[in-house]
Design an enzyme around this catalytic site. Structure first.
Site, PDB file in Angstrom:
ATOM      1  CD  GLU A  37      -7.275   6.208   3.147  1.00  0.00           C
ATOM      2  OE1 GLU A  37      -7.053   6.816   4.359  1.00  0.00           O
ATOM      3  OE2 GLU A  37      -6.716   4.857   3.543  1.00  0.00           O
ATOM      4  CG  HIS A  77      10.579  14.871 -21.033  1.00  0.00           C
ATOM      5  ND1 HIS A  77      11.127  15.289 -21.997  1.00  0.00           N
ATOM      6  CD2 HIS A  77      10.587  15.914 -20.276  1.00  0.00           C
ATOM      7  CE1 HIS A  77      11.617  16.542 -22.054  1.00  0.00           C
ATOM      8  NE2 HIS A  77      11.067  17.057 -20.778  1.00  0.00           N
ATOM      9  CE  LYS A 130      -6.377  -2.329   7.247  1.00  0.00           C
ATOM     10  NZ  LYS A 130      -6.952  -1.281   8.128  1.00  0.00           N
TER      11      LYS A 130
HETATM   12  O1  PA5 Z   1      -6.059   7.655   6.889  1.00  0.00           O
HETATM   13  C1  PA5 Z   1      -6.171   6.541   7.567  1.00  0.00           C
HETATM   14  O2  PA5 Z   1      -7.042   6.512   8.632  1.00  0.00           O
HETATM   15  C2  PA5 Z   1      -5.306   5.341   7.174  1.00  0.00           C
HETATM   16  O3  PA5 Z   1      -4.495   5.376   5.926  1.00  0.00           O
HETATM   17  C3  PA5 Z   1      -4.258   4.902   8.283  1.00  0.00           C
HETATM   18  O4  PA5 Z   1      -3.530   6.023   8.561  1.00  0.00           O
HETATM   19  C4  PA5 Z   1      -3.680   3.470   7.900  1.00  0.00           C
HETATM   20  O5  PA5 Z   1      -4.474   2.529   7.636  1.00  0.00           O
HETATM   21  C5  PA5 Z   1      -2.644   3.177   9.144  1.00  0.00           C
HETATM   22  O6  PA5 Z   1      -3.646   3.048  10.356  1.00  0.00           O
HETATM   23  P1  PA5 Z   1      -2.831   2.922  11.526  1.00  0.00           P
HETATM   24  O7  PA5 Z   1      -2.347   4.223  12.053  1.00  0.00           O
HETATM   25  O8  PA5 Z   1      -4.126   2.509  12.408  1.00  0.00           O
HETATM   26  O9  PA5 Z   1      -1.932   1.822  11.717  1.00  0.00           O
END
Ligand code: PA5
Length: 444
Positions: A284, A305, A419
């Site tokens: 990310e 393996h 989303k």
């Molecule tokens: O790193 C990030 O920001 C995302 O992976 C969030 O942690 C994930 O989408 C969950 O978001 P939230 O904590 O707002 O539910």
């Protein structure tokens, strides 16, 4: 202390790259330390191990003690950065079989990280008749997966303990001020913990997001924070003494040299979920604007393996980073067998650690000779302090790496695309226009 080494790197990158990269790393370092780079408003994690809310930290410990006292299970609801770190640490330090072990701490069930009716229903069955509490974790407070799961588990709690009783068993970790979860928590009187404004989900494992479930499992969170603080001190000093510099520089040079995939491997199965955490952290943070290494992971020797074949002889697009732990807590030696029917007596009396270490060396040599460069992260013994160091090390290296790539390492704009489509297709108010357009595309 944690160390980063390259293995026969000169056969892949003959030129000395470290000196050339030094000024760019120094710039990246300044951006992290001062919050002056892209996404600088999300660099609160940089100073966190020595600069956190002590009163809240004490409340985390008190809540963990309360949960350990009144519950045999804790349902942890969250997705992405709101669950991977906690699960990774618990599995790495307690066990991937934590729930099956005889212990005086509650089982942990991680839900809200999928949209599987079967997976969630199974956890409902597992806690049937078991005293439980819920830690719902969502920074935004609006993420669909955990929000849906929370409805189910809140209902279960209220049916079992009544609304008053449930109040004692719901712990919400969310934004300080905003979001649906924060409003609900305030109106229902649930205890809340804060995901600081300046710390994004994937950098939040050392906040209440990770610390509460980790503490419930009995891991020493003081030691975890101590380890992170020692690595923070090391990373505050610019230069190649800092292991994060060495790692960031080597992986960036390999990327510039055409490598597209970084595989994180470990010879300890307990590390599997930490590798998932690492994948989210780097995937990310770096994967945007058409840039970034694709983070993959393997569990050795199991994957030798299966994926081992591709790594050895498939398309040459990857390098490996091997996380090595020191001596195991439990020493097992191969038994002697007078008949030696399996021909294994050459290993009799040898420790499993010895065999693991030879397998590691053999793999490093084989993969390197097969054209896969290897980096090694020597993490020391597997304990809370060294894991705290490792977590901070990877976070810092990730921040540096993002700035070397010239991307914002702290946003995740690409996560929104699915989303929006999902909301439109589900008929969420406000998405009406997109719904028919998307449905028409699905018919094509
Ligand atoms: O790193 C990030 O920001 C995302 O992976 C969030 O942690 C994930 O989408 C969950 O978001 P939230 O904590 O707002 O539910």
């Amino acid at each position: 202390m944690l160390d980063v080494k390259t293995f026969h790197m000169d056969s892949f990158i003959p030129m000395p790259y470290e000196e050339a990269l030094s000024p760019r790393l120094k710039l990246a370092q300044d951006k992290l330390q001062n919050g002056s780079g892209q996404g600088g408003e999300f660099t609160g994690w940089v100073h966190l191990p020595r600069n956190y809310d002590q009163a809240e930290y004490a409340r985390i410990k008190a809540a963990a003690a309360k949960i350990r006292k009144n519950s045999k299970a804790l349902v942890v609801i969250g997705i992405g950065g709101s669950y991977l770190g906690a699960r990774g640490v618990v599995e790495c330090l307690q066990s991937p079989n934590y729930n099956l072990k005889k212990k005086d701490t509650p089982n942990l069930y991680f839900v809200g990280n999928a949209l599987s009716s079967d997976a969630m229903g199974e956890v409902m069955d597992l806690i049937d008749g078991v005293d439980f509490s819920v830690n719902v974790i969502s920074k935004s407070g609006t993420t669909t997966e955990p929000a849906v799961a929370f409805r189910f588990f809140r209902n279960l709690l209220e049916e079992r303990y009544g609304r008053e009783g449930a109040r004692e068993r719901i712990f919400a970790t969310t934004d300080r001020l905003k979001g649906a979860l924060k409003s609900l928590a305030d109106s229902e009187g649930w205890e809340t913990f804060v995901v600081p404004d300046d710390i994004g989900g994937r950098y939040s494992v050392l906040t209440a997001v990770g610390l509460l479930p980790i503490a419930v499992s009995g891991v020493d969170i003081d030691a975890l924070m101590r380890g992170a603080a020692s690595m923070m001190d090391q990373c505050a000093v610019p230069g190649y003494e800092c292991p994060a510099w060495r790692y960031a520089a080597a992986r960036y040079q390999l990327y510039r040299d055409g490598r597209a995939v970084e595989i994180l491997g470990c010879f300890d199965p307990a590390f599997r979920m930490m590798a998932e955490w690492w994948k989210q952290l780097f995937g990310e943070s770096e994967g945007k604007e058409g840039k970034g290494l694709f983070p993959a992971s393997v569990e050795f020797t199991a994957d030798l393996h299966s994926m081992g074949q591709y790594i050895q002889q498939g398309k040459r697009l990857m390098f490996e980073t091997i996380v090595r732990f020191g001596s195991s807590a439990r020493q097992l030696n191969v038994p002697e067998d007078a008949e030696d029917g399996d021909g294994l007596n050459f290993l009799a009396g040898r420790s499993m650690d010895f065999i693991r270490d030879k397998a590691t060396e053999g793999t490093l040599l084989a993969h390197t000779e097969g054209g896969v460069p290897n980096l090694i992260v020597e993490a020391g013994e597997r304990n809370a302090e060294t894991l705290g160091q490792l977590i901070y090390f990877f976070e810092y290296a990730c921040g540096l790496s993002g700035y070397l790539l010239d991307v914002n390492p702290f946003d995740q704009p690409g996560v929104e695309a699915y989303k929006k489509n999902m909301f439109a297709l589900l008929g969420k108010p406000g998405y009406e226009a997109q719904k028919s357009e998307l449905e028409a595309k699905l018919q094509k």
